[in-house]
Scaffold this motif. Structure first.
Motif, PDB file in Angstrom:
ATOM      1  N   THR A  18       6.121   0.055   6.229  1.00 50.93           N
ATOM      2  CA  THR A  18       5.414   1.293   4.632  1.00 50.93           C
ATOM      3  C   THR A  18       5.978   0.580   3.380  1.00 50.93           C
ATOM      4  O   THR A  18       6.579   0.699   3.216  1.00 50.93           O
ATOM      5  CB  THR A  18       6.072   2.612   5.294  1.00 50.93           C
ATOM      6  OG1 THR A  18       6.027   2.854   7.091  1.00 50.93           O
ATOM      7  CG2 THR A  18       5.753   3.664   4.443  1.00 50.93           C
ATOM      8  N   ARG A  19       5.137   1.796   2.470  1.00 52.75           N
ATOM      9  CA  ARG A  19       5.369   1.349   0.782  1.00 52.75           C
ATOM     10  C   ARG A  19       6.035   2.327   0.805  1.00 52.75           C
ATOM     11  O   ARG A  19       6.142   3.851   0.896  1.00 52.75           O
ATOM     12  CB  ARG A  19       4.058   1.949   0.214  1.00 52.75           C
ATOM     13  CG  ARG A  19       4.288   1.276  -1.016  1.00 52.75           C
ATOM     14  CD  ARG A  19       3.023   2.146  -2.250  1.00 52.75           C
ATOM     15  NE  ARG A  19       2.269   0.843  -1.424  1.00 52.75           N
ATOM     16  CZ  ARG A  19       0.361   1.136  -1.994  1.00 52.75           C
ATOM     17  NH1 ARG A  19       0.084   2.382  -2.501  1.00 52.75           N
ATOM     18  NH2 ARG A  19      -0.500   0.192  -1.295  1.00 52.75           N
ATOM     19  N   GLY A  76      -5.004  -5.917  -1.555  1.00 47.87           N
ATOM     20  CA  GLY A  76      -4.767  -7.317  -1.516  1.00 47.87           C
ATOM     21  C   GLY A  76      -3.694  -8.107  -0.327  1.00 47.87           C
ATOM     22  O   GLY A  76      -3.773  -9.292  -0.536  1.00 47.87           O
ATOM     23  N   GLY A  77      -3.156  -7.054   0.218  1.00 50.36           N
ATOM     24  CA  GLY A  77      -2.332  -7.281   1.010  1.00 50.36           C
ATOM     25  C   GLY A  77      -2.871  -7.195   2.744  1.00 50.36           C
ATOM     26  O   GLY A  77      -3.973  -7.397   3.393  1.00 50.36           O
ATOM     27  N   TYR A  78      -2.151  -6.753   3.181  1.00 45.58           N
ATOM     28  CA  TYR A  78      -1.886  -7.417   4.982  1.00 45.58           C
ATOM     29  C   TYR A  78      -2.264  -5.168   5.579  1.00 45.58           C
ATOM     30  O   TYR A  78      -1.247  -4.472   5.112  1.00 45.58           O
ATOM     31  CB  TYR A  78      -1.815  -7.784   5.694  1.00 45.58           C
ATOM     32  CG  TYR A  78      -1.236  -9.467   5.398  1.00 45.58           C
ATOM     33  CD1 TYR A  78      -2.719  -9.614   6.036  1.00 45.58           C
ATOM     34  CD2 TYR A  78      -1.113  -9.691   4.426  1.00 45.58           C
ATOM     35  CE1 TYR A  78      -2.381 -11.640   5.566  1.00 45.58           C
ATOM     36  CE2 TYR A  78      -0.848 -11.430   4.518  1.00 45.58           C
ATOM     37  CZ  TYR A  78      -2.210 -11.918   4.756  1.00 45.58           C
ATOM     38  OH  TYR A  78      -2.581 -13.295   4.849  1.00 45.58           O
ATOM     39  N   ALA A 122       3.997  -7.692   1.523  1.00 50.63           N
ATOM     40  CA  ALA A 122       2.888  -7.958   1.514  1.00 50.63           C
ATOM     41  C   ALA A 122       1.914  -6.525   2.241  1.00 50.63           C
ATOM     42  O   ALA A 122       0.891  -5.799   1.879  1.00 50.63           O
ATOM     43  CB  ALA A 122       2.215  -9.082   1.857  1.00 50.63           C
ATOM     44  N   VAL A 123       2.415  -6.077   3.146  1.00 52.03           N
ATOM     45  CA  VAL A 123       2.168  -5.139   4.277  1.00 52.03           C
ATOM     46  C   VAL A 123       2.348  -3.954   3.231  1.00 52.03           C
ATOM     47  O   VAL A 123       1.214  -3.170   3.223  1.00 52.03           O
ATOM     48  CB  VAL A 123       2.742  -4.908   5.400  1.00 52.03           C
ATOM     49  CG1 VAL A 123       2.424  -3.676   6.399  1.00 52.03           C
ATOM     50  CG2 VAL A 123       3.054  -6.690   6.499  1.00 52.03           C
ATOM     51  N   ALA A 124       3.306  -3.602   2.430  1.00 56.21           N
ATOM     52  CA  ALA A 124       3.365  -2.674   1.701  1.00 56.21           C
ATOM     53  C   ALA A 124       2.167  -2.282   0.664  1.00 56.21           C
ATOM     54  O   ALA A 124       1.863  -1.567   0.087  1.00 56.21           O
ATOM     55  CB  ALA A 124       4.882  -2.368   0.606  1.00 56.21           C
ATOM     56  N   ALA A 125       2.421  -3.469   0.323  1.00 57.92           N
ATOM     57  CA  ALA A 125       1.083  -3.439  -0.556  1.00 57.92           C
ATOM     58  C   ALA A 125      -0.548  -2.801  -0.594  1.00 57.92           C
ATOM     59  O   ALA A 125      -0.928  -1.864  -0.608  1.00 57.92           O
ATOM     60  CB  ALA A 125       0.088  -4.288  -1.553  1.00 57.92           C
TER      61      ALA A 125
END
Length: 559
Positions: A246-247, A493-495, A485-488
């Motif tokens: 999570t972000r 452009g993440g996952y 990368a998941v938070a992005a």
């Protein structure tokens, strides 16, 4: 499209390390470490020199901020990546490492009023001085019929949040009252980066009794434990618990100035350092196990099932990879054990010989220990120099070597210590299998697998399993970057999730360690002797506990 990168910040026991990774290709583009200036504080406070008690282990939060200030800028400089190319930041931290803070997030220990109060400092994960509180939690949970401890193998640990907080309340109630919150150090770093108060479901689940469906144990449990703790989870442990990936927020202007990154960069919810190694190793399926091997060793198993496992340090839904139950067990002294022997117990001639050959004491001992066949030294050790985490969960246990003679040599002792940790790992694995949590594939990550080939071959021989090695030099830091990368998110452009990111960004080496059949046969016999010592001294014997009791009594008397 311009290349995109993520940063992973890994806070270990001795230092903090930052890596920068390519979102599409994975791996580490650059890394940089900053040693903690204050190190681990075990004898006296910095500055005042105030003496600490037995089994204390503190740190200074200013050291963590130095990692953000120095290492983040360095990886940008080394890699040539521009700040605007970084789309996400992930953080992992040793756990349970906690600190009391005020409402603004300032640690109490940096405030003049509390500089000389040990309980105002960071309590490192291996702070074991709250064992009495842990014992009382275990006793009362059993007496009151609470079931939440079944998720932790039936016992809580002195390393965990509630025991440590309760120790503060018992020994320094003014610090307890002054604390706006007690937070995991990883969650504190996220707050420093974003300004947001959030808690990681990973840390809360494994170290603070939180459950995805049930939340924390009921207020009544804490009230009966100690009336002063009735509102613990509503006040001192308050904060939204968010799942991994999570972000947590975005990088604040102040934090951007500190790190050299851009304001608004996505920041992930923090995770436990070893647990970040699951994603960093590419483990995303049920039946896979990751051994995070460093100063301590964490065994992390993914499963579709939730069951009770003896001595497990916790099972948390979505605690490592979304959609799976993550089991944690471990050993609190592995690299630390070998380091103790090299630093404190080897004779001078070994140090001189290593220096003459231009190698470390570790390397000198490993080379000669590798010349020995399994069982040739006639020794057996148990791996409890820093207590036992799994399966006995008893910090009052201590080290033991059997078979010493006047002919015993340092390389023989060194090999016996390596073997003892492998035997301890096998015992934990058998507890998983007996409970119905099957281990089908093993990954190893951390510093030890890359530095000590003998160590890894012993593990393959003792467990009888093939062991794959994570390709990343800094697997936990890469795992933290994967969380970033998941938070992005895909919009930046993440996952979309941790599994997708780990499959793309994590790799394993081509070389693996396979068991050698003739070694396996000998180690099977030796393991039976290990279990005898394990049960006599760990389950039925009081010798180690009595020795510690006498030591405490004499230490308190001398003070």
């Amino acid at each position: 499209m311009e290349k995109r990168y993520v940063i992973g910040i890994d806070f270990g026991t001795e230092s903090g390390r930052v890596v920068i990774a390519d979102v599409e290709q994975g791996g580490e583009l650059a890394s940089h470490a900053t040693l903690y200036r204050h190190g681990t504080i075990v004898e006296k406070l910095p500055g005042s020199g105030k003496a600490l008690g037995q089994d204390w282990a503190l740190q200074h939060p200013d050291d963590y901020r130095e990692v953000l200030k120095q290492s983040v800028r360095e990886v940008l400089r080394i890699s040539g990546v521009r700040p605007e190319q970084v789309i996400g930041i992930g953080v992992d931290f040793t756990s349970c490492t906690i600190l009391p803070v005020d409402a603004k997030g300032q640690p109490l220990c940096v405030q003049e009023r509390y500089r000389n109060e040990p309980h105002a400092y960071v309590k490192l994960w291996k702070h074991h001085a709250a064992q009495e509180e842990a014992n009382r939690i275990n006793e009362w949970a059993k007496e009151s019929g609470e079931t939440f401890l079944a998720r932790y193998g039936g016992k809580s640990s002195s390393e965990w949040m509630v025991a440590k907080v309760w120790q503060v309340l018992n020994e320094a109630p003014e610090i307890y009252q002054a604390a706006y919150r007690f937070v995991e150090a990883g969650d504190w770093i996220v707050q420093q980066l974003t300004g947001n108060w959030v808690r990681s479901n990973c840390s809360a689940g494994y170290k603070a009794f939180w459950h995805k469906q049930d939340g924390y144990p009921p207020r009544q449990f804490f009230k009966q434990l100690d009336p002063r703790l009735e509102d613990l989870t509503d006040t001192k442990l308050a904060g939204d618990v968010l799942p991994l990936g999570t972000r947590a927020g975005e990088l604040s202007a102040e934090a951007a100035q500190l790190t050299g990154l851009c304001p608004g960069t996505a920041v992930a919810v923090a995770t436990i350092d070893a647990h970040a190694g699951v994603a960093g190793s590419g483990a995303v399926r049920s039946g896979q196990m990751v051994m995070a091997m460093g100063t301590s060793l964490c065994l992390l198993v993914l499963s579709h099932n939730e069951v009770s496992v003896e001595g497990v340090s916790g099972v948390v839904e979505d605690g490592m990879i979304t959609g799976l139950y993550g089991y944690e067990a471990g050993q609190p002294a592995v690299g630390d054990l070998f380091g103790w022997y090299c630093d404190q117990a080897v004779p001078g001639y070994v140090q001189e010989a290593a220096a003459k050959e231009g190698v470390s004491v570790h390397t000198w001992l490993e080379q000669r220990a590798a010349e020995l066949k399994p069982g040739q030294h006639g020794l057996m050790a148990v791996d409890w120099w820093n207590g036992n985490r799994s399966v006995l969960e008893d910090a009052d246990l201590s080290g033991l070597i059997v078979g010493l003679t006047l002919q015993t040599k340092p390389p023989e002792i060194y090999r016996a210590l390596l073997e003892s940790t492998a035997f301890g790992t096998r015992k934990i694995m058998e507890a998983f299998e007996e409970a119905g949590v099957h281990v089908n594939e093993i990954f190893a990550c951390g510093g030890l697998p890359k530095r000590n080939r003998l160590f890894m071959q012993i593990y393959a021989d003792v467990t009888g399993r093939e062991i794959k090695i994570a390709a990343a030099a800094e697997t936990t830091a890469l795992g933290a970057a994967i969380h970033g990368a998941v938070a992005a998110g895909t919009e930046r452009g993440g996952y979309p999730d941790l599994a997708a990111a780990a499959i793309q960004m994590a790799k394993v080496r081509e070389e693996t360690f396979r068991p050698i059949p003739e070694n396996v046969a000998v180690y099977d016999d030796l393991y039976r002797q290990y279990i005898r010592l394990h049960d006599v001294f760990g389950r039925g014997g009081l010798v180690m506990k009595e020795l510690k009791r006498i030591k405490r009594k004499l230490s308190n008397h001398s003070e």
